[in-house]
Design a protein around this motif. Structure first.
Motif, short mmCIF file in Angstrom:
data_model
loop_
_atom_site.label_atom_id
_atom_site.label_comp_id
_atom_site.label_asym_id
_atom_site.label_seq_id
_atom_site.Cartn_x
_atom_site.Cartn_y
_atom_site.Cartn_z
N ASP A 270 0.81 -1.22 0.00
CA ASP A 270 0.00 0.00 0.00
C ASP A 270 0.85 1.27 0.00
O ASP A 270 0.49 2.25 -0.65
CB ASP A 270 -0.93 0.02 1.22
N ASP B 1 0.86 4.07 -2.89
CA ASP B 1 0.63 5.47 -2.54
C ASP B 1 1.69 6.38 -3.16
O ASP B 1 1.47 7.56 -3.37
CB ASP B 1 0.59 5.61 -1.02
N ARG C 106 -3.56 13.82 -6.64
CA ARG C 106 -4.02 14.01 -5.26
C ARG C 106 -5.47 13.58 -5.11
O ARG C 106 -6.31 13.86 -5.96
CB ARG C 106 -3.89 15.48 -4.85
N GLY C 107 -5.75 12.88 -4.03
CA GLY C 107 -7.10 12.45 -3.77
C GLY C 107 -7.47 11.12 -4.41
O GLY C 107 -8.54 10.58 -4.17
N TRP C 108 -6.58 10.59 -5.24
CA TRP C 108 -6.86 9.29 -5.86
C TRP C 108 -6.64 8.20 -4.82
O TRP C 108 -5.67 8.26 -4.06
CB TRP C 108 -5.91 9.04 -7.04
N ASP C 109 -7.54 7.21 -4.81
CA ASP C 109 -7.29 6.12 -3.87
C ASP C 109 -6.32 5.11 -4.51
O ASP C 109 -5.99 5.22 -5.69
CB ASP C 109 -8.59 5.47 -3.38
N LEU C 110 -5.90 4.14 -3.70
CA LEU C 110 -4.85 3.22 -4.16
C LEU C 110 -5.25 2.42 -5.39
O LEU C 110 -4.44 2.17 -6.27
CB LEU C 110 -4.43 2.29 -3.02
N ASP C 111 -6.56 2.07 -5.46
CA ASP C 111 -7.03 1.32 -6.62
C ASP C 111 -6.94 2.14 -7.90
O ASP C 111 -6.50 1.66 -8.94
CB ASP C 111 -8.50 0.91 -6.41
N GLN C 112 -7.34 3.39 -7.77
CA GLN C 112 -7.27 4.29 -8.93
C GLN C 112 -5.83 4.51 -9.37
O GLN C 112 -5.52 4.54 -10.56
CB GLN C 112 -7.91 5.65 -8.59
N LYS C 113 -4.95 4.63 -8.37
CA LYS C 113 -3.53 4.82 -8.68
C LYS C 113 -2.97 3.60 -9.40
O LYS C 113 -2.25 3.71 -10.38
CB LYS C 113 -2.74 5.09 -7.40
N ARG C 114 -3.34 2.42 -8.90
CA ARG C 114 -2.86 1.19 -9.54
C ARG C 114 -3.35 1.10 -10.99
O ARG C 114 -2.59 0.80 -11.90
CB ARG C 114 -3.34 -0.03 -8.74
#
Ligand code: ATP
Ligand code: MG
Length: 287
Positions: free
Chosen positions: A173, A177, A218-226
């Motif tokens: 995680d 991040d 900024r503000g993206w959650d981990l799933d969105q980042k992945r």
């Protein structure tokens, strides 16, 4: 590999909050030279006790910084151990982290930002020549030791901070991040950092600098980042096409295609010619 500093020689000043795995303080270090007492202002990074099992990695970061010296690399005086306390003793940098500085809304010119990018490129080149991977390049880890004032003709001066905990030690995680600074290939093999990984991070950092310290994604959650990486996306390009091009070369999903530091420096130097135009065409208010 690093200098051990006696705990008694340190004086603790005000708490400055927390780092990723650390508690941070201003402090003072006392040395005796030829019978004379010298007091130096220092920055104390104490490894959080909940991460005490990672002390080796923490010390490795200190050791890396102590072994090499470059004007744009933060000075690490050494480490101090006292009971459960593991402390990295660093040079205190006046204006703190670059991302915060820019976020505070200081209006800096394009040449100022370009200067910072060149300074970072020069330290990256130095590390590349030594075959040393940093592993945690981002605007937060660039410290501003001189603000500079372009109207007076003086440039800013930055120092690259220590990488901290090795990526190999980080949980999935924490790595997610770090998107978009962490190179995509690191997600698959966190224990195989290469010089090319730093090139990617350099691209993301230059993006931050030219976006006034705004945090990308900024503000993206981990799933969105992945998913951002899984679908090979790119950060919104700068309107300055030559700069956008350099950033996208660095942030190439194929590590082998990322430019050498020489090439990065050459491209940054060639940006000067466009500077005047950009400065006056799009940013008349900043000067
Ligand atoms: P990481 O390993 O993720 O970089 P860290 O423990 O180094 O984490 P940071 O978040 O990088 O912690 O740093 C915390 C804050 O401390 C920064 O925002 C910066 O303002 C300040 N800081 C860090 N190093 C120094 C320094 N040498 N002098 C002055 N301020 C510093
Ligand atoms: Mg840091």
């Amino acid at each position: 590999q690093f200098h051990m500093i006696k705990y008694e020689d340190l004086k603790w000043g005000e708490s400055l909050g927390q780092g990723s795995f650390t508690r941070i303080f201003k402090g003072y270090k006392t040395d005796i030279h030829d019978g004379e007492k010298h007091v130096t202002e220092v920055f104390l990074k104490e490894l959080d006790v909940i991460h005490i099992n990672c002390w080796e990695s923490f010390f490795e970061s200190a050791s890396l910084m102590s072994q090499i010296s470059h004007k744009h690399l933060l000075l690490v005086y050494g480490v101090s151990v006292h009971g459960v306390k593991n402390i990295m003793v660093q040079e205190f940098v006046e204006y703190g982290a670059l991302d915060l500085y820019l976020k505070r809304g200081r209006s800096v010119s394009v040449s100022w930002k370009l200067d910072v990018a060149k300074q970072l490129a020069s330290v990256l080149n130095f590390l590349e020549e030594k075959n040393i991977v940093h592993g945690n390049i981002c605007a937060k880890n660039l410290l501003l030791s001189r603000e500079g004032d372009l109207s007076q003709g003086s440039s800013p001066f930055i120092k690259l901070s220590d990488p901290g905990m090795s990526v190999a030690m980080l949980g999935k995680d924490v790595i997610l991040d770090r998107i978009p600074w962490v190179a995509p290939e690191v997600l698959e093999s966190p224990d195989n950092l290469t010089l090319e990984c730093d090139k990617w991070s350099f691209g993301a950092t230059v993006w931050e600098i030219f976006n006034n310290g705004n945090t990308p994604l900024r503000g993206w959650d981990l799933d969105q980042k992945r998913q951002f990486y899984e679908s090979f996306q790119q950060l919104p390009p700068s309107q300055w096409t030559e700069l956008a091009d350099l950033i996208s070369q660095c942030m190439d999903y194929n590590a082998a295609f990322r430019p050498s530091c020489r090439s990065i420096i050459r491209q940054l130097n060639s940006l000067i010619t466009s500077d005047y135009v950009i400065l006056h065409a799009t940013e008349p208010v900043t000067q």
